[in-house]
Structure formats: C-alpha cells, structure tokens
Scaffold this active site. Structure first.
Site, PDB file in Angstrom:
ATOM      1  N   ARG A  70      14.516   5.693 -12.470  1.00  0.00           N
ATOM      2  CA  ARG A  70      14.865   4.281 -12.302  1.00  0.00           C
ATOM      3  C   ARG A  70      15.933   3.842 -13.291  1.00  0.00           C
ATOM      4  O   ARG A  70      16.795   3.028 -12.943  1.00  0.00           O
ATOM      5  CB  ARG A  70      13.621   3.413 -12.446  1.00  0.00           C
ATOM      6  CG  ARG A  70      12.657   3.529 -11.275  1.00  0.00           C
ATOM      7  CD  ARG A  70      11.513   2.550 -11.380  1.00  0.00           C
ATOM      8  NE  ARG A  70      10.559   2.708 -10.278  1.00  0.00           N
ATOM      9  CZ  ARG A  70      10.651   2.068  -9.110  1.00  0.00           C
ATOM     10  NH1 ARG A  70      11.640   1.226  -8.908  1.00  0.00           N
ATOM     11  NH2 ARG A  70       9.753   2.277  -8.158  1.00  0.00           N
ATOM     12  N   GLU A 114       6.500   8.918 -11.116  1.00  0.00           N
ATOM     13  CA  GLU A 114       5.657   7.995 -10.361  1.00  0.00           C
ATOM     14  C   GLU A 114       4.967   8.748  -9.233  1.00  0.00           C
ATOM     15  O   GLU A 114       5.597   9.538  -8.528  1.00  0.00           O
ATOM     16  CB  GLU A 114       6.484   6.842  -9.779  1.00  0.00           C
ATOM     17  CG  GLU A 114       7.199   6.011 -10.833  1.00  0.00           C
ATOM     18  CD  GLU A 114       8.001   4.878 -10.218  1.00  0.00           C
ATOM     19  OE1 GLU A 114       7.742   4.533  -9.043  1.00  0.00           O
ATOM     20  OE2 GLU A 114       8.896   4.351 -10.903  1.00  0.00           O
ATOM     21  N   GLU A 138      13.038   1.002  -0.826  1.00  0.00           N
ATOM     22  CA  GLU A 138      13.189   0.501  -2.198  1.00  0.00           C
ATOM     23  C   GLU A 138      14.392   1.135  -2.872  1.00  0.00           C
ATOM     24  O   GLU A 138      15.146   0.470  -3.588  1.00  0.00           O
ATOM     25  CB  GLU A 138      11.915   0.791  -2.994  1.00  0.00           C
ATOM     26  CG  GLU A 138      11.959   0.224  -4.407  1.00  0.00           C
ATOM     27  CD  GLU A 138      10.711   0.540  -5.203  1.00  0.00           C
ATOM     28  OE1 GLU A 138      10.568  -0.029  -6.303  1.00  0.00           O
ATOM     29  OE2 GLU A 138       9.892   1.357  -4.747  1.00  0.00           O
ATOM     30  N   ASP A 193      21.368  -5.011   2.789  1.00  0.00           N
ATOM     31  CA  ASP A 193      21.850  -6.347   2.441  1.00  0.00           C
ATOM     32  C   ASP A 193      23.227  -6.213   1.795  1.00  0.00           C
ATOM     33  O   ASP A 193      23.393  -6.353   0.582  1.00  0.00           O
ATOM     34  CB  ASP A 193      20.860  -7.025   1.492  1.00  0.00           C
ATOM     35  CG  ASP A 193      21.231  -8.477   1.204  1.00  0.00           C
ATOM     36  OD1 ASP A 193      21.887  -9.087   2.065  1.00  0.00           O
ATOM     37  OD2 ASP A 193      20.890  -8.985   0.118  1.00  0.00           O
ATOM     38  N   HIS A 220       6.421  -7.880  -0.796  1.00  0.00           N
ATOM     39  CA  HIS A 220       6.702  -6.454  -0.976  1.00  0.00           C
ATOM     40  C   HIS A 220       7.829  -6.120   0.010  1.00  0.00           C
ATOM     41  O   HIS A 220       7.573  -5.805   1.178  1.00  0.00           O
ATOM     42  CB  HIS A 220       5.466  -5.611  -0.693  1.00  0.00           C
ATOM     43  CG  HIS A 220       4.301  -5.923  -1.577  1.00  0.00           C
ATOM     44  ND1 HIS A 220       4.203  -5.477  -2.875  1.00  0.00           N
ATOM     45  CD2 HIS A 220       3.191  -6.675  -1.352  1.00  0.00           C
ATOM     46  CE1 HIS A 220       3.077  -5.913  -3.419  1.00  0.00           C
ATOM     47  NE2 HIS A 220       2.446  -6.650  -2.512  1.00  0.00           N
ATOM     48  N   CYS A 228       9.713  -3.677   0.346  1.00  0.00           N
ATOM     49  CA  CYS A 228       9.767  -2.315   0.880  1.00  0.00           C
ATOM     50  C   CYS A 228       8.929  -2.161   2.134  1.00  0.00           C
ATOM     51  O   CYS A 228       9.136  -1.236   2.918  1.00  0.00           O
ATOM     52  CB  CYS A 228       9.288  -1.325  -0.181  1.00  0.00           C
ATOM     53  SG  CYS A 228      10.264  -1.373  -1.691  1.00  0.00           S
TER      54      CYS A 228
END
Length: 747
Positions: free
Chosen positions: A394, A423, A434, A491, A713, A715
């Site tokens: 990340r 993760e 995501e 987007d 959420h 995602c």
C-alpha cells in the site's frame, strides 16, 4: 426522397435501359424481355449522371443466418421469375428502327397544383364523401416517372445534379403522403401499385404508415431498399447529402421505419405473413445499408438530427452477435453481410458483451498456453499461472504496480487477481476494484504531477513536462485497458478528445515509427479541455479589426513546464511570422494541434501503447470514441428507480421502515446529490454499460448508534445504514456523509 425525379431525363435513356436490364424483373412476367409496366418511355435510373464502370461496387452482401443459403447475387424481385438464358435480349441489340421511338427526349408535362389546393381538395372530399377527384389525382401522379416529375419537381424540366438541392417540392410531397391515410382503401392500393411500377424512391420516407396496414407492403419496401442499396457510390453520395435536407421529424421517422423493418424481419409477430427467410435473406442487408446512409448524413450534419445512440437497434441484443462477430473477423468487409460491418447499429451493450467474450477467449487461450508450456517442460502446475497476479504494498502502490505490470507483461490478458502484501484475504473482485480505485486516485492527484486538472472543464489533461521515462503514462493506459478487459468502471475524468486520440488508429500499427494518437482535433475539442483559451481563440477568429496590429501575436506560443516558461514555434520561423486576418485560421488550427497533440505526444504515445497492450482486439474497430469512454467510465445517465429495483439487502428487507425512508429520500434528491450518493457507494458517479442492475448495489444493516453517519464499502458497492429513527434523521445523516466523503467514510 423523390430520387427518380431529381435528375434530368434528357441524357440517360440508353444507359438507364442498360442499368435496368441488370436488375431482376418487377412484374410477374415469364419472359426476360417483357418486364415492367407498359410506359411510353423506359424506366430510368435518374439519380446521377455517373456511368457505372465495370467492376463498380454494388451491394450484394449476404445475410448470415442458420440454415440460409449464401449467394453472391440478390434474388429476383418476384420469386417465380427465373433467368432462363444466359444472354437476354436488351434494347442495345435491337435495330435502330425498333429503338427509334426512344430516341427523342421526353417532355415532362406541366402540373400546377399546389399544396394549398391539394389540401382544399382533401377537405372538400372529407366533407362530401366524394373522393373521385382526389383518387384521380393520386392515380395520375403515380402512373409514371413523367407524372411524378411533373407533380413534385420544383421545375419540371430542369436538371438537379447537385448535393445542395434535390429539386423536390418537399412541402407538397409531405402533404400528399400525409393525406393518403385519409383516403379510401382503393386509392391507397392504387398508390402502392404505382410505387411498384414507377419505383418512386420518395416512398422510402413515407412507407411506415402502410407497414402495419398491409403486410404485403414489406415486400415492396424490401425491393425499394434493395434498389437504393445497389446504387453506385456516387449516387449514395447524392442521397446522403439530400437526406441532410430533410426536417428533423421526417429524418427521425425514416430511421425508425428502417429499424422497424429490420426488427420485424428478424422477429416477426406473424411469420406466416412474410416470405420465408431463405427467400428474402437480402432484406436486412439492404435495409442496413440504407440506414448507414442516414447515419452518415447525421454524422456530417452541422447539428446532428439525433444522437448516435438512436441508431442502435436493440433487437440485435437478442441475436447471436458473437457468431456475427466471428464471421466478420473471418471474412471482413467482404460480400458476406454482418452487422459488424455497420457497427453504428450495434448497441453499447452488444459491443461490451463482444469485448468481454473476446477477452474471455483470449484469457482462456493465454492460460491454456501457460498450462501447456508447464506440462511440456514437466514442471509442477501451479494454478496461479492461470491469472495475472499483482502483489503490491500500500505504501509503494504506484511503483509496485508499475513493476508488476512490467514483469507480467506476457500475462496481461489473463484474469486479474490482486494481493496486498501483509494482508490476508482472497480477491473475489473487491481487492481488484480497491486496487484500481487507490491507484487511480494517487496517479491523478495533482501533487503527483502526471496530469493537470482544469477546474473550468472538470477534467484531467496530460502534463507537458519532458522526461526520459514515460513508463508511468504507459501504466495508466494499461490500467484503463485492464479495467475494460475486466469490466471495472473507473472514476477517470478525461475529455472526449482523449478517446478520439486513443482510437487513432484503433489498432497498433505494425511500423513502430508510425505516429499514434495524432487525431484531427478542432477548437470544439479544445473547448472541452481549456474553455477560456478556446473562447479567446474563437474571438480572434471573429475579430473584425486589424489582427496583426491589435493582437501583436506571432506563430510562437509559450507554456509553463514545471515552473519554467518555454516557447515553441508552431511552424518553422514562427517567432517571425505575425498572425494576420489572412492566416489566423491556420494559427488557431496549429495552436490546437500543438496543445492537444504535439506538446504531449510522448506522454500520450506511452498511454496509447499501454492501453492497446491489453485491449488489442478487433472489437475496438466497432467502437466510437464516446463508446470507449462509456466502457471505461460508465454512463452519466442515472436512473435511481432502476437502482431501487435491483438493490440487494443484508439485515434489512425492502419493506423495513429504514429502507422505505432511504428510497423516499434518495428518489427526491436532486441529480447532484444522487451522483454523490453513487460516488459514495461505488467510487464512481457513473453507471456501468449494463445499467444499474450491473452495480450489484447492496444496503446492509449495522448495529451502531443512530449518531453514526452511513458507511460505504466502495469495493463491494455497499452502503451500511444504522436503524435511524425517522426519515428526517436519515436524510440529514446521509446528506452529510455523501457531501463530505472525500478522505473519510470510505473503506
């Protein structure tokens, strides 16, 4: 369009007879020489003076349907007419004595009836019930070419050989056809008979009123469409420009009639009323070709008659379009008809489905090849080789993503699967979305420097700074390609001209030195990126004073790059060439080309190759730039009622008070707040190509205090609501959440 009365009758007699001789017979006669109505003059092709040369193009494509034979030639108009001899007798081989009666030029009679007088005749007949006078008018007018010319041409004996004026008194034509439904059935039948005999192309613009009244009219209409589709290219050019002269209402009606005809032939309500498909497989190709002329006319009009989506035939959504696509891939634009040859008629839903299925096939092919390679080398098969596996941190999202895509370049057409290092969790689609959302937000942030955001136009544009490595622009292109490939809506706020450039050319050229993305752009395109600058250039073009003295401008422009002002010549020696009244158009065009093409060429070229490294598909040839934008970003047209119908619930039911209050509030929201809600819930304020149902929107219940704001959420396209006490409280909390969603409230 009264195309057969738009051209002079004085020069084309023998050529017209030769052209007519190539066509199948119209009447049901047994002899090849005894065809058509008995007229004092031969039936003429009066659309253009261009002679059809040997090998000239004609429309003889085949329509691909199961169980239907394919032939190169169109069938005869009447099924029981057969060509019995290879060499038929034509007027060209007759003796001069026999042909003498055709040598003199026909003189068109003078008819003086006006639209007003005709309307008065109709009114009198309606009141009195005596339609004889009106019936005689229709009978005479549609008796022959000469009478059609006499009734409807502005100047009966004047030639009209121009794309600017068809020479038709359209007001009178419309009055005559609009009144036809008021007449008795015998008058209508007489007109239909006259249409067959005289082949009046004007009937094309009026026939819909008969299609539901007389099923047999479909046959007449099909023959008419075939004749138009088979015309020479020069004649199609006349038609295309004459269609531009129609009123918007008539133009739309004509498009609707052709769609109605195609849909009815594909899925007839009463199949027994139409000929078997095997005998009329040419109907749909002919209608589609004529529709393409209307589409071309709409495209070249200064103001389009209708949006391009109105040319979609939604009936085709229910056909085997993949078979059509594969046939097109195999045969291209040959004589074998496919709808893919005319992509304007295919909806975005069909094109998306074609791209998805094409993508799936390429994914399967790539995965199979990887599997075969492993087995052939006797290596242990790991199921991960079936996917494009992306592992990122990340905190190093952009650099890791860039490295992963470069390392897995050969696997870009496999199914995407994302893992965030450190993760736990399997990627069932949520992690992939995501990754897209986080990566796009970071790359397009103004602090990152790759793109500039223009507040006036609300869009991003490529930064023009120069560097040695444009790989990050390639990453953005690959991301867009992966989004289309994996059906993810992004987007991204690019202006429409980006998608024009992305399809210039639509496939990667074989020669690496061939320029890419160099689209022909105009001041209108610049208006969508830099509206203030475009407005200033428009004022320069319209300035009535002395441009050179008052503007003091040369063919040199300046722009800021990383805080440094740099100057560029728009043409060699541009700094010494003043902009004048005479050369200002050239200046504006060069300036637009510089800003939208040349100044960002390296950046956009990397972006172009990144996109096409993933989306290299023949299906891109089917797309308009606007359709590429919809596939990448979704549609801006919201329908919250459809979202309500497709919504799923977890912990709630659709009858719970909280849910009823939620939809009452949302449906009453203004459009701006509805967009914010969609962005809050899904990460984008746009709708996927398949509509709201494709969002898989879910409302979940959370056991939390009613002091909490809603949580989303993105995602999973999910919004979580506490059990608010009433509608007022829900509206207040929801409005606060969606209006302040940037930076918090999103997971």
């Amino acid at each position: 369009m009264l195309l057969n009365i738009m051209r002079e009758n004085n020069t084309q007699l023998h050529q017209g007879e030769r052209e007519r001789d190539r066509l199948p017979p119209i009447s049901n006669h047994s002899s090849g020489t005894d065809r058509g109505p008995k007229l004092p003059y031969p039936s003429l092709n009066l659309i253009s003076n261009h002679k059809k040369e040997a090998g000239s193009h004609s429309f003889s494509s085949q329509f691909i349907l199961p169980g239907i034979r394919h032939g190169r030639d169109l069938p005869p108009i009447c099924p029981d007419v057969r060509q019995k001899h290879q060499h038929r007798i034509t007027i060209d081989i007759l003796s001069p004595e026999v042909r003498a009666r055709f040598a003199s030029d026909p003189v068109i009679p003078i008819r003086t009836k006006t639209a007003k007088e005709f309307q008065e005749d109709i009114e009198r007949a309606t009141v009195s019930g005596d339609w004889k006078h009106v019936h005689d008018f229709y009978l005479t007018t549609f008796d022959s070419f000469l009478e059609l010319n006499a009734a409807f041409k502005k100047e009966a004996n004047a030639p009209f050989n121009t794309i600017e004026d068809s020479g038709i008194n359209t007001k009178f034509v419309n009055a005559v056809y609009d009144a036809l439904l008021l007449t008795p059935p015998d008058t209508q039948r007489a007109v239909l008979k006259g249409i067959i005999n005289s082949f009046a192309l004007i009937f094309l613009t009026q026939i819909k009123q008969f299609l539901s009244t007389y099923p047999a009219t479909y046959v007449i209409y099909a023959h008419l469409l075939r004749q138009i589709a088979s015309l020479a290219e020069a004649d199609h050019n006349f038609l295309m420009h004459w269609f531009k002269k129609l009123s918007q209402k008539r133009f739309k009606q004509l498009v609707e009639r052709l769609h109605f005809f195609i849909s009815t032939r594909l899925f007839p309500a009463k199949p027994e009323e139409l000929p078997p498909m095997a005998k009329c497989y040419w109907w749909i190709p002919s209608a589609t070709k004529v529709l393409s002329l209307l589409n071309a006319a709409n495209s070249i009009s200064c103001t389009p008659f209708m949006p391009f989506v109105d040319f979609y035939n939604l009936t085709l959504d229910h056909t085997d379009f993949m078979e059509d696509y594969h046939t097109w891939q195999t045969h291209g634009n040959s004589t074998r008809f496919t709808f893919c040859q005319f992509p304007f008629i295919l909806s975005t839903v069909v094109k998306k489905a074609i791209i998805q299925k094409d993508s799936e096939q390429q994914m399967i092919s790539m995965a199979r090849q990887s599997l075969v390679d492993k087995v052939s080398r006797r290596q242990r098969v790991d199921m991960s080789l079936l996917f494009l596996n992306i592992k990122v941190r990340r905190l190093q999202l952009v650099s890791d993503s860039l490295d992963e895509l470069a390392r897995n370049r050969a696997d870009l057409k496999k199914k995407l699967k994302v893992t965030f290092v450190g993760e736990a969790g399997l990627d069932m689609g949520g992690l992939t979305k995501e990754w897209f959302l986080l990566l796009i937000r970071q790359i397009f942030h103004t602090d990152y420097g790759m793109f500039t955001f223009f507040k006036d136009s609300h869009c991003h544009w490529f930064s023009s700074w120069k560097c040695d490595n444009y790989s990050e622009f390639r990453l953005v292109g690959a991301l867009m390609g992966l989004a289309v490939y994996n059906s993810i809506t992004l987007d991204i706020r690019f202006p429409p001209c980006v998608y024009k450039k992305l399809l210039t050319p639509p496939v990667v050229p074989c020669d690496p030195d061939t320029p890419v993305g160099m689209a022909t752009l105009t001041l209108d395109d610049l208006q969508q990126v830099m509206p203030d600058l475009a407005h200033g250039l428009a004022e320069l073009l319209s300035y009535e004073g002395n441009v050179e003295e008052d503007f003091c401008t040369t063919f040199q422009v300046s722009q800021e790059e990383l805080g440094v002002i740099k100057s560029y010549n728009l043409k060699p020696g541009g700094d010494k060439i003043p902009v004048t009244n005479q050369n200002r158009k050239e200046y504006v065009q060069l300036y637009v080309d510089f800003l939208l093409n040349k100044s960002i060429y390296r950046q956009f070229a990397a972006f172009f190759y990144g996109f096409h490294s993933v989306c290299a598909s023949d299906a891109l040839l089917l797309l308009r730039p606007e359709e590429v934008e919809i596939l990448v970003c979704g549609s801006p047209n919201l329908d919250m009622s459809s979202l309500q119908k497709a919504a799923q619930y977890e912990g709630y039911s659709k009858t719970d008070p909280t849910i009823r209050a939620f939809w009452d509030v949302v449906l009453a929201f203004p459009l701006e707040l509805q967009k914010k809600l969609l962005h809050f819930s899904t990460g984008s304020d746009r709708v996927p190509v398949g509509g709201m149902a494709d969002l898989n929107f879910k409302i979940s219940k959370i056991d939390a205090s009613t002091d909490w704001l809603p949580i989303s959420h993105t995602c999973f396209n999910q919004i979580c609501l506490p059990t608010y006490k009433n509608k007022k409280e829900l509206k207040q909390k929801l409005t606060i959440a969606i209006s302040n969603a940037e930076g918090f409230g999103l997971e």
